[in-house]
Design a protein around this motif. Structure first.
Motif, PDB file in Angstrom:
ATOM      1  N   VAL A  30       0.704  -1.102  -0.046  1.00  0.00           N
ATOM      2  CA  VAL A  30       0.016   0.130  -0.005  1.00  0.00           C
ATOM      3  C   VAL A  30       0.893   1.426   0.084  1.00  0.00           C
ATOM      4  CG1 VAL A  30      -2.056  -1.160   1.069  1.00  0.00           C
ATOM      5  CG2 VAL A  30      -0.285  -0.124   2.419  1.00  0.00           C
ATOM      6  N   ALA A  31       2.039   1.216   0.452  1.00  0.00           N
ATOM      7  CA  ALA A  31       3.063   2.444   0.547  1.00  0.00           C
ATOM      8  C   ALA A  31       4.493   2.012   0.406  1.00  0.00           C
ATOM      9  CB  ALA A  31       2.639   3.226   1.590  1.00  0.00           C
ATOM     10  N   PRO A  32       4.706   1.401  -0.900  1.00  0.00           N
ATOM     11  CA  PRO A  32       5.901   0.839  -1.091  1.00  0.00           C
ATOM     12  C   PRO A  32       7.297   1.972  -0.892  1.00  0.00           C
ATOM     13  CG  PRO A  32       4.933   0.938  -2.946  1.00  0.00           C
ATOM     14  CD  PRO A  32       3.979   1.392  -2.224  1.00  0.00           C
ATOM     15  N   HIS A  33       6.958   3.100  -1.098  1.00  0.00           N
ATOM     16  CA  HIS A  33       7.887   4.227  -0.865  1.00  0.00           C
ATOM     17  C   HIS A  33       8.263   4.446   0.331  1.00  0.00           C
ATOM     18  CE1 HIS A  33       4.207   6.118  -0.166  1.00  0.00           C
ATOM     19  NE2 HIS A  33       4.421   7.039   0.535  1.00  0.00           N
ATOM     20  N   ARG A  34       7.576   3.717   1.469  1.00  0.00           N
ATOM     21  CA  ARG A  34       7.885   3.882   2.883  1.00  0.00           C
ATOM     22  C   ARG A  34       8.852   2.684   3.565  1.00  0.00           C
ATOM     23  NH1 ARG A  34       3.553   6.708   6.612  1.00  0.00           N
ATOM     24  NH2 ARG A  34       5.461   7.106   7.316  1.00  0.00           N
ATOM     25  N   LEU A  35       9.087   1.898   2.634  1.00  0.00           N
ATOM     26  CA  LEU A  35       9.697   0.405   3.203  1.00  0.00           C
ATOM     27  C   LEU A  35      11.100   0.830   3.655  1.00  0.00           C
ATOM     28  CD1 LEU A  35       9.207  -2.175   0.242  1.00  0.00           C
ATOM     29  CD2 LEU A  35       8.525  -2.159   2.761  1.00  0.00           C
ATOM     30  N   GLY A  36      11.922   1.762   3.400  1.00  0.00           N
ATOM     31  CA  GLY A  36      13.007   2.072   3.875  1.00  0.00           C
ATOM     32  C   GLY A  36      12.868   2.677   5.164  1.00  0.00           C
ATOM     33  N   GLU A  37      11.864   3.581   5.341  1.00  0.00           N
ATOM     34  CA  GLU A  37      11.637   4.205   6.752  1.00  0.00           C
ATOM     35  C   GLU A  37      11.081   3.171   7.823  1.00  0.00           C
ATOM     36  OE1 GLU A  37       8.227   7.564   8.243  1.00  0.00           O
ATOM     37  OE2 GLU A  37       8.222   6.922   6.299  1.00  0.00           O
ATOM     38  N   LEU A  38      10.450   2.270   7.306  1.00  0.00           N
ATOM     39  CA  LEU A  38       9.838   1.131   7.977  1.00  0.00           C
ATOM     40  C   LEU A  38      11.126   0.301   8.640  1.00  0.00           C
ATOM     41  CD1 LEU A  38       6.943  -1.141   8.209  1.00  0.00           C
ATOM     42  CD2 LEU A  38       9.072  -2.222   7.969  1.00  0.00           C
ATOM     43  N   GLU A  39      11.987  -0.090   7.831  1.00  0.00           N
ATOM     44  CA  GLU A  39      12.875  -0.928   7.996  1.00  0.00           C
ATOM     45  C   GLU A  39      13.913   0.047   9.080  1.00  0.00           C
ATOM     46  OE1 GLU A  39      13.828  -3.877   7.515  1.00  0.00           O
ATOM     47  OE2 GLU A  39      11.777  -4.333   6.299  1.00  0.00           O
ATOM     48  N   GLN A  40      14.190   1.069   8.717  1.00  0.00           N
ATOM     49  CA  GLN A  40      15.115   2.225   9.793  1.00  0.00           C
ATOM     50  C   GLN A  40      14.564   2.081  11.056  1.00  0.00           C
ATOM     51  OE1 GLN A  40      15.742   6.162   8.242  1.00  0.00           O
ATOM     52  NE2 GLN A  40      16.825   6.644  10.253  1.00  0.00           N
ATOM     53  N   GLN A  41      13.366   2.408  11.049  1.00  0.00           N
ATOM     54  CA  GLN A  41      12.709   2.480  12.529  1.00  0.00           C
ATOM     55  C   GLN A  41      12.463   1.032  12.923  1.00  0.00           C
ATOM     56  OE1 GLN A  41       8.951   4.727  12.323  1.00  0.00           O
ATOM     57  NE2 GLN A  41       9.641   6.465  11.491  1.00  0.00           N
ATOM     58  N   LYS A  42      12.481   0.128  12.652  1.00  0.00           N
ATOM     59  CA  LYS A  42      12.588  -1.215  13.055  1.00  0.00           C
ATOM     60  C   LYS A  42      13.990  -1.483  13.816  1.00  0.00           C
ATOM     61  CE  LYS A  42      13.076  -4.866  10.753  1.00  0.00           C
ATOM     62  NZ  LYS A  42      13.224  -5.989   9.747  1.00  0.00           N
ATOM     63  N   ASP A  43      14.947  -1.015  12.783  1.00  0.00           N
ATOM     64  CA  ASP A  43      16.118  -1.164  13.368  1.00  0.00           C
ATOM     65  C   ASP A  43      16.674  -0.546  14.723  1.00  0.00           C
ATOM     66  OD1 ASP A  43      16.648  -3.222  11.339  1.00  0.00           O
ATOM     67  OD2 ASP A  43      17.921  -1.779   9.896  1.00  0.00           O
ATOM     68  N   GLU A  44      15.819   0.729  14.507  1.00  0.00           N
ATOM     69  CA  GLU A  44      16.330   1.842  15.667  1.00  0.00           C
ATOM     70  C   GLU A  44      15.599   1.126  16.960  1.00  0.00           C
ATOM     71  OE1 GLU A  44      14.939   5.427  14.302  1.00  0.00           O
ATOM     72  OE2 GLU A  44      16.683   5.759  12.874  1.00  0.00           O
ATOM     73  N   ALA A  45      14.426   0.367  17.115  1.00  0.00           N
ATOM     74  CA  ALA A  45      13.468   0.240  17.688  1.00  0.00           C
ATOM     75  C   ALA A  45      14.237  -1.047  18.439  1.00  0.00           C
ATOM     76  CB  ALA A  45      12.188  -0.286  17.328  1.00  0.00           C
ATOM     77  N   ILE A  46      14.633  -1.912  17.810  1.00  0.00           N
ATOM     78  CA  ILE A  46      15.243  -2.989  18.188  1.00  0.00           C
ATOM     79  C   ILE A  46      16.741  -2.845  18.991  1.00  0.00           C
ATOM     80  CG2 ILE A  46      16.667  -5.080  17.545  1.00  0.00           C
ATOM     81  CD1 ILE A  46      14.586  -5.482  15.001  1.00  0.00           C
ATOM     82  N   ALA A  47      17.488  -1.984  18.558  1.00  0.00           N
ATOM     83  CA  ALA A  47      18.614  -1.363  18.944  1.00  0.00           C
ATOM     84  C   ALA A  47      18.314  -0.796  20.502  1.00  0.00           C
ATOM     85  CB  ALA A  47      19.331  -0.470  18.343  1.00  0.00           C
ATOM     86  N   LEU A  48      17.303   0.243  20.436  1.00  0.00           N
ATOM     87  CA  LEU A  48      16.858   0.696  21.607  1.00  0.00           C
ATOM     88  C   LEU A  48      16.341  -0.222  22.716  1.00  0.00           C
ATOM     89  CD1 LEU A  48      16.495   3.503  23.267  1.00  0.00           C
ATOM     90  CD2 LEU A  48      14.548   3.709  22.116  1.00  0.00           C
ATOM     91  N   ALA A  49      15.488  -1.193  22.351  1.00  0.00           N
ATOM     92  CA  ALA A  49      15.146  -2.401  23.362  1.00  0.00           C
ATOM     93  C   ALA A  49      16.293  -3.130  23.852  1.00  0.00           C
ATOM     94  CB  ALA A  49      13.988  -3.161  22.396  1.00  0.00           C
ATOM     95  N   ALA A  50      17.277  -3.521  23.248  1.00  0.00           N
ATOM     96  CA  ALA A  50      18.469  -4.098  23.427  1.00  0.00           C
ATOM     97  C   ALA A  50      19.123  -3.294  24.575  1.00  0.00           C
ATOM     98  CB  ALA A  50      19.208  -4.705  22.224  1.00  0.00           C
ATOM     99  N   GLN A  51      19.348  -2.115  24.141  1.00  0.00           N
ATOM    100  CA  GLN A  51      20.187  -0.990  24.948  1.00  0.00           C
ATOM    101  C   GLN A  51      19.404  -0.966  26.464  1.00  0.00           C
ATOM    102  OE1 GLN A  51      20.339   2.955  23.536  1.00  0.00           O
ATOM    103  NE2 GLN A  51      21.857   3.701  24.848  1.00  0.00           N
TER     104      GLN A  51
END
Length: 119
Positions: A30-51
């Motif tokens: 539905v919004a393929p132009h936002r895939l990069g944003e989703l992946e970046q935020q996912k990585d940031e969320a995982i890193a923050l959760a680990a931290q």
């Protein structure tokens, strides 16, 4: 602004599960132009959760993207959101149309959250 209940009749895709993989597939549709944003935020969320040792950042990521998908899967709502966001970005905050556009943005997000809460 009155929140519009989001119904299933005009949906492009079914509501996905709140998992990173399901949300990624939905965004790709539905919004393929936002895939990069989703992946970046996912990585940031995982890193923050680990931290921090907390699942809070991951849960917040999932909630945020579930709401984003909930709006994007309905073309009429996505169009209204994009139009209101454009108005917010281009008008001065003192303009009455700016406030109306912000009300639309907030109303659409609130309605999407409410729809997800009643799934």
């Amino acid at each position: 602004m009155t929140a519009q209940h989001i119904g299933p009749s005009e949906s492009l895709i079914p509501r996905p599960q709140r998992t990173p993989a399901a949300l990624r597939v939905a965004i790709a549709q539905v919004a393929p132009h936002r895939l990069g944003e989703l992946e970046q935020q996912k990585d940031e969320a995982i890193a923050l959760a680990a931290q921090t040792g907390s699942l809070g950042p991951i849960l917040q990521f999932l909630e945020s993207w579930a709401v984003t998908v909930e709006i994007a899967r309905f073309p009429s709502l996505a169009t209204r959101l994009h139009s209101a966001e454009y108005t917010v970005q281009t008008l001065d905050k003192g303009d009455p149309s700016w406030r109306k556009a912000m009300d639309v943005v907030h109303g659409l997000y609130a309605s999407a959250r409410e729809s997800l809460d009643h799934e």
